[in-house]
Design an enzyme around this catalytic site. Structure first.
Site, short mmCIF file in Angstrom:
data_model
loop_
_atom_site.label_atom_id
_atom_site.label_comp_id
_atom_site.label_asym_id
_atom_site.label_seq_id
_atom_site.Cartn_x
_atom_site.Cartn_y
_atom_site.Cartn_z
N ASN A 1 -23.54 31.71 -10.96
CA ASN A 1 -23.38 30.30 -10.56
C ASN A 1 -22.46 29.54 -11.51
OD1 ASN A 1 -24.85 30.52 -8.24
ND2 ASN A 1 -26.76 29.80 -9.12
N HIS B 1 -33.39 36.27 -11.37
CA HIS B 1 -32.64 35.41 -10.46
C HIS B 1 -32.16 36.21 -9.26
CE1 HIS B 1 -28.97 32.66 -9.66
NE2 HIS B 1 -30.02 32.22 -9.02
N SER C 1 -32.29 28.77 -10.78
CA SER C 1 -30.85 28.98 -10.65
C SER C 1 -30.11 28.47 -11.88
CB SER C 1 -30.30 28.21 -9.45
OG SER C 1 -31.05 28.45 -8.31
N GLU D 1 -29.93 39.02 -11.18
CA GLU D 1 -29.59 38.66 -12.56
C GLU D 1 -30.90 38.64 -13.34
OE1 GLU D 1 -25.59 35.85 -12.72
OE2 GLU D 1 -27.48 34.85 -12.36
P1 NAI Z 1 -37.84 25.87 -1.30
O1 NAI Z 1 -37.96 24.39 -1.34
O2 NAI Z 1 -37.41 26.53 -0.05
O3 NAI Z 1 -39.22 26.51 -1.71
C1 NAI Z 1 -40.01 26.06 -2.78
C2 NAI Z 1 -41.47 26.34 -2.42
O4 NAI Z 1 -42.26 26.16 -3.58
C3 NAI Z 1 -42.01 25.38 -1.36
O5 NAI Z 1 -42.53 26.15 -0.30
C4 NAI Z 1 -43.08 24.60 -2.09
O6 NAI Z 1 -44.19 24.29 -1.25
C5 NAI Z 1 -43.47 25.55 -3.19
N1 NAI Z 1 -44.02 24.90 -4.37
C6 NAI Z 1 -43.56 23.81 -4.99
N2 NAI Z 1 -44.33 23.53 -6.06
C7 NAI Z 1 -45.30 24.47 -6.10
C8 NAI Z 1 -46.39 24.71 -6.96
N3 NAI Z 1 -46.65 23.90 -7.98
N4 NAI Z 1 -47.19 25.77 -6.70
C9 NAI Z 1 -46.93 26.57 -5.66
N5 NAI Z 1 -45.91 26.39 -4.82
C10 NAI Z 1 -45.10 25.35 -5.03
O7 NAI Z 1 -36.87 26.25 -2.52
P2 NAI Z 1 -36.04 27.57 -2.72
O8 NAI Z 1 -34.68 27.39 -2.18
O9 NAI Z 1 -36.86 28.72 -2.32
O10 NAI Z 1 -35.88 27.58 -4.32
C11 NAI Z 1 -36.92 27.99 -5.18
C12 NAI Z 1 -36.34 28.31 -6.53
O11 NAI Z 1 -35.39 29.36 -6.38
C13 NAI Z 1 -35.59 27.18 -7.20
O12 NAI Z 1 -35.81 27.26 -8.59
C14 NAI Z 1 -34.14 27.46 -6.87
O13 NAI Z 1 -33.26 26.93 -7.81
C15 NAI Z 1 -34.14 28.96 -6.94
N6 NAI Z 1 -33.08 29.63 -6.19
C16 NAI Z 1 -32.70 29.20 -4.95
C17 NAI Z 1 -31.71 29.86 -4.25
C18 NAI Z 1 -31.34 29.44 -2.87
O14 NAI Z 1 -30.29 29.91 -2.37
N7 NAI Z 1 -32.10 28.62 -2.21
C19 NAI Z 1 -31.01 31.03 -4.84
C20 NAI Z 1 -31.53 31.45 -6.11
C21 NAI Z 1 -32.50 30.75 -6.76
#
Ligand code: NAI
Ligand code: 3HC
Length: 694
Positions: free
Chosen positions: A481, A431, A410, A443
């Site tokens: 953002n 994104h 993000s 994006e």
């Molecule tokens: P989340 O915490 O729900 O999911 C992250 C997942 O990645 C977890 O299931 C975790 O087990 C897994 N993970 C962590 N390290 C890992 C690794 N080394 N290898 C494999 N899996 C791994 O987080 P979320 O919200 O899905 O965010 C993920 C990314 O997306 C972040 O960079 C966030 O900034 C971005 N993002 C989030 C948005 C949102 O609304 N939540 C919107 C747009 C982007």
């Protein structure tokens, strides 16, 4: 120059072919010869039947939208349809590709319609802020009935050929050789000697229609219109088709069309139509750049975003290898995906078979080696640079040489992530927005070294999965953002000075947003912002205090609002009012009533200003790209055309004057008008058509 309308013959059947690439829009250059051709054929005794067909990739996709708002040139489309409808010989529209808007209205002027099996038919005018203007609302109900017509016209969604056949919108489907089949059909009808009735004379579907049921459906649709005029006008127009004689209903439709086409909402929506198409034209990525082939996609992380992203690709028919840290996290991610599909099944929008088919497209794994067969891998792990760098170096070791490596970050620096691989030219940001299987915006973040064919591939794959892509540059928060931060930069002060979360949110929903900023924070979870602020050493008086009390928003039942018994309806909470009042007192802020106009000035004006800084820095190529980001990713009302289009409407000098006023008071950088904004205002040119020179 080739002729836009030609007549050829197959024995006693005449074939009129429209050839106006790319989509056979009905500009004056088509209407004039088409009218002449029909008049000629009407009087030609050697012609027993007429087939109306199109060259190129599609049937007529509508009126020529670029002509709207300009002086009308006759013949108009309705003149042509009138001519067509008066023809006594059987007329048959041969439809391939899409028959949309004026294109479908033209086909409705024929006695019969034959559709290629892959064709789509619809009246999407509502998406341009319009009602169909050439009889669509009056003729369609006569074929498919008022209820189906209402749904098609108010949603604007086209229907596939099989649905069109089932609802009698088309008379036959052609599995192959559309033109030959259409000619044979016309020949049959001509030979039968039975005069076919034009659609205007077919009353069966509307006579005795259940008006009360219709009104109930229409009221439901009106509730969802959220300030848009066109859906209501569409419903009114279909109602007229039931209650008024044909010609009166036609005249009423025309009146609504004329009013809407010169209105601000339609202007805004037409701006967005062209903006969406412009956004796919990226400097340095011409048609000569060949995209790479994407057959399988890898997604790393099956959390909120990874799961949604994986679903988006699978829904587009692209198999996904889904990787997690361990079996437990993987099972959890897959269970959420399965649950989401099960909800679609229970709502009737997906069949059990289709669900099984989709689940079969996931290849779950915990082994990076399995990513070797992927053509594109998207990382959606925790928002932490160290974790992302580690993931990318592992990925670099296993991915095939032609693979594209993407991050869903993000805020983090895509160039730094790219530098942790041996192939920064193959790295970019993709994104997605939450929920990623639903939200349209993508994006595409172009890194310093991202290769043109990588961008071309990303644009192509975005289209395949139904996303609306916008290419942006690297900066903190990219376009969306970053502007969102500017929008909320003064929100806490508004609270302290006397506006309640509920008052601010109501100003936003009154403006046309689906929800206000505080409802949005509660939905997203206040803890995310809290964590980010702590990491960056920043403060937010009210939000921090809420978090300290464990009020993280909807997920904890309390945030800026109260959510009782698992409800998603926000209820203003006296405890929050107290907390705000206490905070104001401690800071010596005296509270007052904050007018709605001031709320707009202190949230949306800085957001517009930030947009112009983004343009100045070349992070977005055009102002219209920013409008696409905001209308597709953040719910900016389409009837206002996006923040840049709205700013023109609001008046740039006024925006500058008010920004300077507030900047004088609070000194915040987001309120200091950018040099670009001042320059455009001084020139008196519009902001929304601004194109950078990058
Ligand atoms: P989340 O915490 O729900 O999911 C992250 C997942 O990645 C977890 O299931 C975790 O087990 C897994 N993970 C962590 N390290 C890992 C690794 N080394 N290898 C494999 N899996 C791994 O987080 P979320 O919200 O899905 O965010 C993920 C990314 O997306 C972040 O960079 C966030 O900034 C971005 N993002 C989030 C948005 C949102 O609304 N939540 C919107 C747009 C982007
Ligand atoms: N008028 C003018 N230009 C049009 C157009 C139209 N109706 N429809 C498409 N175009 C242009 C696009 O702007 C684009 O131009 P560009 O290449 O210079 O950017 C080009 O045609 C190709 O369009 P797409 O990139 O959208 O091509 P796709 O193959 O992806 O999609 C389509 C084809 C599904 C036909 C899509 O273009 C579309 O949905 N078009 C608009 C349909 C529509 O809204 N019709 C209703 C018009 S209003 C009307 O008919 C009023 C009547 O009731 C009186």
């Amino acid at each position: 120059m080739t002729e836009t309308v030609t007549i050829t013959r197959d024995g006693e059947i005449a074939i009129v072919t429209i050839d106006n690439p790319p989509v056979n829009a009905l500009g004056f250059g088509v209407r004039e010869p088409l009218q002449k051709a029909l008049e000629t054929l009407t009087g030609d005794a050697s012609v027993a039947g007429i087939v109306l067909a199109c060259a190129g990739r599609t049937f007529v996709a509508g009126a020529d939208i670029t002509e709207f708002g300009k002086p009308k040139q006759r013949p108009e489309l309705r003149d042509i349809i009138e001519t067509l409808e008066a023809i006594r010989k059987p007329t048959v529209a041969a439809i391939h590709g899409a028959a949309l808007g004026g294109g479908l209205e033209l086909a409705l002027g024929c006695h019969f319609r034959i559709a290629d099996k892959g064709a789509k038919l619809g009246l999407p005018e509502v998406k341009l802020g319009l009602v169909p203007g050439a009889g669509g609302t009056v003729r369609l109900p006569r074929l498919v009935g008022p209820s189906k017509a209402l749904k098609m016209i108010v949603s604007g969604a086209p229907v596939p050929a099989d649905v069109a056949l089932a609802s009698a919108l088309v008379d036959a489907i052609s599995e192959s050789s559309l033109l030959a089949n259409a000619v044979a059909f016309a020949r049959d009808k001509a030979a039968s000697g039975v005069a076919a009735a034009p659609v205007r004379n077919r009353g069966g579907q509307i006579i005795g229609a259940d008006l009360a049921a219709f009104d109930a459906d229409a009221a439901e649709l009106a509730r969802k219109a959220r300030g848009l005029e066109a859906p209501l006008a569409c419903a009114q127009s279909v109602r007229n088709a039931i209650t008024l004689p044909f010609d009166e209903a036609l005249a009423a439709e025309r009146e609504l069309f004329t009013k809407l086409v010169s209105g601000d909402q339609s202007r805004a929506q037409r701006h967005l139509f062209f903006a969406e198409r412009e956004a796919t034209k990226v400097p340095g990525v011409g048609k000569e750049v060949a995209p790479r082939e994407i057959r399988r996609v890898g997604v790393i992380g099956a959390g909120t975003m990874g799961g949604g992203i994986a679903m988006a690709f699978v829904n587009g028919g692209i198999p996904v290898t889904l990787l997690e840290m361990n079996r437990e996290a993987l099972d959890r991610g897959l269970a959420t995906i399965e649950k989401n599909y099960a909800i679609s099944v229970s709502r009737g929008s997906l069949s059990e078979d289709a669900k099984a088919g989709r689940m079969a497209l996931f290849a779950p794994t915990t082994d990076y080696a399995d990513l070797a067969e992927c053509d594109l891998v998207i990382e959606a792990v925790f928002e932490d640079m160290a974790v992302k760098r580690e993931v990318f170096s592992k990925l670099d070791a296993v991915a095939k040489p032609t693979a594209i490596l993407a991050t869903n970050t993000s805020y983090l620096d895509v160039n730094e992530i790219a530098a942790s691989t041996s192939r920064p030219q193959d790295v970019l940001g993709l994104h997605f927005f939450s929920p990623a299987n639903v939200m349209k915006l993508l994006e595409i973040v172009r890194g310093e070294k991202t290769a043109p064919d990588v961008l071309a591939t990303a644009l192509g794959v975005a289209k395949r999965i139904g996303k609306v892509p916008v290419v942006v540059g690297v900066c903190h928060g990219f376009v969306g953002n970053r502007m969102l931060s500017a929008r909320s930069a003064d929100a806490e002060n508004l609270l302290l000075e006397g506006a309640s979360p509920d008052e601010i949110d109501k100003v936003f929903t009154g403006f046309g947003w689906p929800m206000g900023p505080f409802q949005m924070y509660d939905l997203a979870g206040l803890d995310i912002g809290w964590r980010n602020r702590k990491a960056r050493g920043q403060l937010a008086v009210i939000a921090d205090r809420l978090c300290e009390q464990g009020r993280f928003g909807q997920k904890t039942g309390k945030g800026f609002y109260l959510y009782e018994n698992g409800s998603r309806t926000p209820v203003p909470d006296p405890e929050v009012t107290q907390l705000i009042e206490d905070s104001a007192r401690e800071r010596g802020v005296s509270r007052r009533a904050v007018p709605a106009g001031e709320i707009i000035e202190r949230t949306l004006y800085p957001m517009v200003n930030e947009g112009t800084k983004i343009l100045e820095e070349g992070i977005a190529a055009r102002a219209s790209d920013i409008d696409i980001v905001w209308t597709n990713g953040y719910g900016f009302p389409v009837g206002k055309g996006g923040p840049m289009f709205w700013a023109d409407f609001e008046g740039l000098p006024k925006i500058i004057e008010r920004l300077e006023y507030w900047h004088g008071g609070n000194g915040k950088d987001v309120f200091r008008p950018s040099a670009l904004l001042k320059r455009i205002a001084a020139e008196g040119s519009p902001l929304s058509t601004f194109v950078g020179n990058g």
